[in-house]
Design an enzyme around this catalytic site. Structure first.
Site, PDB file in Angstrom:
ATOM      1  N   ARG A   9     -35.224  15.405 -70.435  1.00  0.00           N
ATOM      2  CA  ARG A   9     -35.300  14.713 -69.443  1.00  0.00           C
ATOM      3  C   ARG A   9     -36.578  14.300 -69.151  1.00  0.00           C
ATOM      4  NH1 ARG A   9     -33.398  17.092 -64.180  1.00  0.00           N
ATOM      5  NH2 ARG A   9     -31.221  16.792 -64.920  1.00  0.00           N
ATOM      6  N   LYS A  58     -33.864  25.328 -61.188  1.00  0.00           N
ATOM      7  CA  LYS A  58     -35.282  25.500 -60.923  1.00  0.00           C
ATOM      8  C   LYS A  58     -35.384  27.016 -61.492  1.00  0.00           C
ATOM      9  CE  LYS A  58     -37.276  21.840 -58.235  1.00  0.00           C
ATOM     10  NZ  LYS A  58     -36.034  20.934 -58.288  1.00  0.00           N
ATOM     11  N   ARG A  78     -41.496  15.905 -51.155  1.00  0.00           N
ATOM     12  CA  ARG A  78     -41.965  15.237 -52.468  1.00  0.00           C
ATOM     13  C   ARG A  78     -41.666  13.821 -52.304  1.00  0.00           C
ATOM     14  NH1 ARG A  78     -41.039  20.392 -54.368  1.00  0.00           N
ATOM     15  NH2 ARG A  78     -39.062  19.895 -55.343  1.00  0.00           N
ATOM     16  N   ARG A  79     -40.306  13.437 -52.058  1.00  0.00           N
ATOM     17  CA  ARG A  79     -39.847  12.136 -52.122  1.00  0.00           C
ATOM     18  C   ARG A  79     -40.735  11.289 -51.052  1.00  0.00           C
ATOM     19  NH1 ARG A  79     -37.678  14.852 -55.229  1.00  0.00           N
ATOM     20  NH2 ARG A  79     -39.479  14.090 -56.300  1.00  0.00           N
ATOM     21  N   THR A  85     -36.470   7.873 -64.380  1.00  0.00           N
ATOM     22  CA  THR A  85     -37.484   7.251 -63.553  1.00  0.00           C
ATOM     23  C   THR A  85     -36.754   6.167 -62.870  1.00  0.00           C
ATOM     24  OG1 THR A  85     -39.582   5.675 -64.006  1.00  0.00           O
ATOM     25  CG2 THR A  85     -37.732   5.649 -65.718  1.00  0.00           C
ATOM     26  N   GLU A 126     -43.937  10.299 -52.930  1.00  0.00           N
ATOM     27  CA  GLU A 126     -44.051   9.395 -53.954  1.00  0.00           C
ATOM     28  C   GLU A 126     -44.088   8.071 -53.416  1.00  0.00           C
ATOM     29  OE1 GLU A 126     -40.973  12.281 -56.664  1.00  0.00           O
ATOM     30  OE2 GLU A 126     -40.270  10.417 -55.361  1.00  0.00           O
ATOM     31  N   ASP A 169     -34.954  22.018 -64.399  1.00  0.00           N
ATOM     32  CA  ASP A 169     -36.238  21.340 -64.015  1.00  0.00           C
ATOM     33  C   ASP A 169     -37.281  21.895 -64.227  1.00  0.00           C
ATOM     34  OD1 ASP A 169     -34.242  19.781 -62.661  1.00  0.00           O
ATOM     35  OD2 ASP A 169     -34.581  20.504 -60.653  1.00  0.00           O
ATOM     36  N   LYS A 202     -42.097  11.511 -64.648  1.00  0.00           N
ATOM     37  CA  LYS A 202     -43.531  11.229 -64.507  1.00  0.00           C
ATOM     38  C   LYS A 202     -44.094  12.373 -64.085  1.00  0.00           C
ATOM     39  CE  LYS A 202     -43.643   6.393 -64.069  1.00  0.00           C
ATOM     40  NZ  LYS A 202     -43.966   5.059 -63.047  1.00  0.00           N
TER      41      LYS A 202
HETATM   42  P1  FDA Z   1     -43.133   5.708 -59.484  1.00  0.00           P
HETATM   43  O1  FDA Z   1     -43.323   6.778 -58.858  1.00  0.00           O
HETATM   44  O2  FDA Z   1     -44.130   5.181 -60.464  1.00  0.00           O
HETATM   45  O3  FDA Z   1     -42.173   4.613 -58.900  1.00  0.00           O
HETATM   46  C1  FDA Z   1     -41.888   3.352 -59.586  1.00  0.00           C
HETATM   47  C2  FDA Z   1     -40.902   2.758 -58.453  1.00  0.00           C
HETATM   48  O4  FDA Z   1     -39.597   3.427 -58.336  1.00  0.00           O
HETATM   49  C3  FDA Z   1     -41.540   2.524 -57.045  1.00  0.00           C
HETATM   50  O5  FDA Z   1     -42.359   1.448 -57.021  1.00  0.00           O
HETATM   51  C4  FDA Z   1     -40.233   2.322 -56.203  1.00  0.00           C
HETATM   52  O6  FDA Z   1     -39.775   1.080 -56.346  1.00  0.00           O
HETATM   53  C5  FDA Z   1     -39.434   3.105 -56.911  1.00  0.00           C
HETATM   54  N1  FDA Z   1     -39.637   4.707 -56.466  1.00  0.00           N
HETATM   55  C6  FDA Z   1     -40.099   5.535 -56.892  1.00  0.00           C
HETATM   56  N2  FDA Z   1     -40.007   6.686 -56.242  1.00  0.00           N
HETATM   57  C7  FDA Z   1     -39.333   6.381 -55.020  1.00  0.00           C
HETATM   58  C8  FDA Z   1     -38.830   6.927 -53.806  1.00  0.00           C
HETATM   59  N3  FDA Z   1     -39.181   8.304 -53.733  1.00  0.00           N
HETATM   60  N4  FDA Z   1     -38.264   6.348 -52.876  1.00  0.00           N
HETATM   61  C9  FDA Z   1     -38.191   5.244 -53.157  1.00  0.00           C
HETATM   62  N5  FDA Z   1     -38.409   4.539 -54.226  1.00  0.00           N
HETATM   63  C10 FDA Z   1     -38.899   5.142 -55.220  1.00  0.00           C
HETATM   64  N6  FDA Z   1     -40.296  15.795 -60.928  1.00  0.00           N
HETATM   65  C11 FDA Z   1     -40.763  16.794 -61.705  1.00  0.00           C
HETATM   66  O7  FDA Z   1     -41.985  17.061 -61.395  1.00  0.00           O
HETATM   67  N7  FDA Z   1     -39.773  17.858 -62.408  1.00  0.00           N
HETATM   68  C12 FDA Z   1     -38.538  17.688 -62.474  1.00  0.00           C
HETATM   69  O8  FDA Z   1     -37.777  18.396 -62.825  1.00  0.00           O
HETATM   70  C13 FDA Z   1     -38.092  16.394 -61.868  1.00  0.00           C
HETATM   71  N8  FDA Z   1     -36.609  16.041 -62.054  1.00  0.00           N
HETATM   72  C14 FDA Z   1     -36.420  14.663 -61.881  1.00  0.00           C
HETATM   73  C15 FDA Z   1     -35.031  14.258 -62.055  1.00  0.00           C
HETATM   74  C16 FDA Z   1     -34.500  12.874 -62.116  1.00  0.00           C
HETATM   75  C17 FDA Z   1     -33.146  12.644 -62.416  1.00  0.00           C
HETATM   76  C18 FDA Z   1     -35.643  11.924 -61.517  1.00  0.00           C
HETATM   77  C19 FDA Z   1     -35.323  10.502 -61.311  1.00  0.00           C
HETATM   78  C20 FDA Z   1     -36.932  12.554 -61.267  1.00  0.00           C
HETATM   79  C21 FDA Z   1     -37.207  13.639 -61.371  1.00  0.00           C
HETATM   80  N9  FDA Z   1     -38.514  14.170 -61.030  1.00  0.00           N
HETATM   81  C22 FDA Z   1     -38.981  15.517 -61.334  1.00  0.00           C
HETATM   82  C23 FDA Z   1     -39.403  13.391 -60.100  1.00  0.00           C
HETATM   83  C24 FDA Z   1     -40.511  12.485 -61.173  1.00  0.00           C
HETATM   84  O9  FDA Z   1     -41.477  13.154 -61.632  1.00  0.00           O
HETATM   85  C25 FDA Z   1     -41.077  11.373 -60.200  1.00  0.00           C
HETATM   86  O10 FDA Z   1     -41.795  12.066 -59.080  1.00  0.00           O
HETATM   87  C26 FDA Z   1     -40.056  10.379 -59.483  1.00  0.00           C
HETATM   88  O11 FDA Z   1     -39.043   9.927 -60.087  1.00  0.00           O
HETATM   89  C27 FDA Z   1     -41.056   9.301 -59.037  1.00  0.00           C
HETATM   90  O12 FDA Z   1     -41.381   8.648 -60.145  1.00  0.00           O
HETATM   91  P2  FDA Z   1     -40.841   7.198 -61.071  1.00  0.00           P
HETATM   92  O13 FDA Z   1     -40.750   7.357 -62.385  1.00  0.00           O
HETATM   93  O14 FDA Z   1     -39.678   6.987 -60.262  1.00  0.00           O
HETATM   94  O15 FDA Z   1     -42.030   6.054 -60.793  1.00  0.00           O
END
Ligand code: FDA
Length: 326
Positions: free
Chosen positions: A206, A120, A307-308, A248, A311, A156, A209
């Site tokens: 990468r 970062k 942040r986790r 994702t 989410e 990132d 969302k």
């Molecule tokens: P979404 O949030 O719509 O969730 C879909 C489904 O995934 C949920 O219904 C649940 O089942 C599961 N899920 C999602 N989040 C969960 C959680 N925290 N705990 C348990 N289950 C969960 N963001 C950013 O702004 N800058 C960055 O550099 C990065 N880098 C990054 C690297 C990698 C490898 C990943 C996977 C993610 C990131 N992110 C990130 C975070 C990303 O922007 C986003 O906030 C999360 O991945 C959650 O979005 P989803 O695409 O998973 O879908």
């Protein structure tokens, strides 16, 4: 953000705005770092607090997938902290290089690109006076070390006020280290255009969302809009000849990436966070898809952890249960 869309999002996850605001609070960070119980909960999402803790977890993951290791920290306010972050990454990369050799000695020869560091720029001093040059110099040092030990680096993406500066640093890094990856966030309205720029042969993008609280002027506010943008961006990345990295946990986005890849398992990868949907990560890896787990470690876990929680309401419930010992 329009009033109705802010309301819609808040109704879906009423704690999200408060948690994302809390993720930036230095006072709450200092408070939560003091308690042992938080560590037990944090360890679901954070693989360790020191380098020697994280390497065994990385070794285990490398048996079936790729990894990207993140030394936690962001928004440093002192030059000394920025320098310390660079040093921590140099030590991490040396550790990953040694681990690679050790695994080879045990008969596990890693594929090219299996090991990566995620960085970062705000942890490298981007927001200090002259911070762009300071952060870029630190990132260059880290990329040079990565090249020496056979690892990759992905930058990132943080909140939208840093997007332009971060992409400009990535463009500069790619001149010397063309394999440097970058993150694009589908919630930003600008991201389709950024995908078009970066989706060229050789680029590693990468797509996630987006994890920050952003205003409606720059970011889609509704999940449906963010998801639709994610699919459009994926199509641009898959069509552009680069190497898409679908970051994702969302089942619909995972299916879409697989559909666009059309059976070419080595032309892209899925990426998920350590401790999230571990069963799905294992399932995809067992189907011989490329899966990379993003593995965070270090003492500065607070912003990442909160942040986790923001989410997913279920994560907050898990945290509160642990807090009250149930
Ligand atoms: P979404 O949030 O719509 O969730 C879909 C489904 O995934 C949920 O219904 C649940 O089942 C599961 N899920 C999602 N989040 C969960 C959680 N925290 N705990 C348990 N289950 C969960 N963001 C950013 O702004 N800058 C960055 O550099 C990065 N880098 C990054 C690297 C990698 C490898 C990943 C996977 C993610 C990131 N992110 C990130 C975070 C990303 O922007 C986003 O906030 C999360 O991945 C959650 O979005 P989803 O695409 O998973 O879908």
């Amino acid at each position: 953000m329009s009033g109705s869309s802010a309301l819609a999002r808040t109704l879906k996850n009423p704690m999200r705005p408060a948690l994302l605001a809390a993720s930036k609070s230095q006072g709450l960070e200092a408070f939560s770092q003091r308690f042992a119980f938080t560590r037990a909960v944090v360890s679901r999402f954070v693989a360790g607090y020191a380098l020697e803790d994280v390497l065994p977890a990385v070794a285990e993951l490398l048996a079936s997938r790729f990894v990207s290791v993140d030394y936690l920290g962001e928004n440093v306010r002192e030059l000394e902290q920025a320098k310390a972050t660079v040093q921590a990454y140099l030590a991490l990369l040396d550790g990953l290089g040694a681990l690679r050799d050790e695994l080879a000695g045990r008969g596990l020869v890693l594929a090219d690109g299996a090991v990566e560091a995620s960085i970062k720029l705000s942890a490298f001093g981007q927001s200090l006076p002259d911070g762009q040059e300071i952060a870029l110099a630190g990132a260059r040092e880290v990329c040079a070390k990565a090249a020496e030990v056979g690892a990759l680096v992905t930058v990132d993406m943080e909140d939208h006020t840093t997007t332009e500066a971060t992409l400009s640093a990535v463009r500069a890094l790619r001149r010397d280290f063309p394999w440097t990856g970058t993150v694009l966030q589908s919630y930003l309205r600008r991201t389709e255009a950024d995908c078009r720029e970066f989706a060229a042969p050789g680029s590693r993008i990468r797509l996630c969302k987006g994890a920050y609280q952003e205003p409606g002027s720059v970011a889609y506010q509704e999940k449906d809009e963010v998801d639709a943008s994610y699919k459009r961006c994926l199509a641009i990345l898959f069509g552009g000849g680069g190497y898409p990295m679908a970051a994702t946990h969302d089942p619909a986005m995972i299916v879409e990436a697989g559909r666009l890849a059309n059976g070419r398992a080595d032309s892209f990868e899925y990426q998920m966070l350590y401790g999230i949907r571990a069963d799905e990560q294992a399932r995809l890896a067992a189907e011989r898809a490329r899966v990379r787990t993003y593995v965070p470690y270090g003492e500065q876990w607070y912003g990442y952890f909160v942040r986790r929680l923001a989410e997913r309401p279920a994560n907050l419930v898990f945290f509160l249960r642990a807090l009250f010992g149930r």
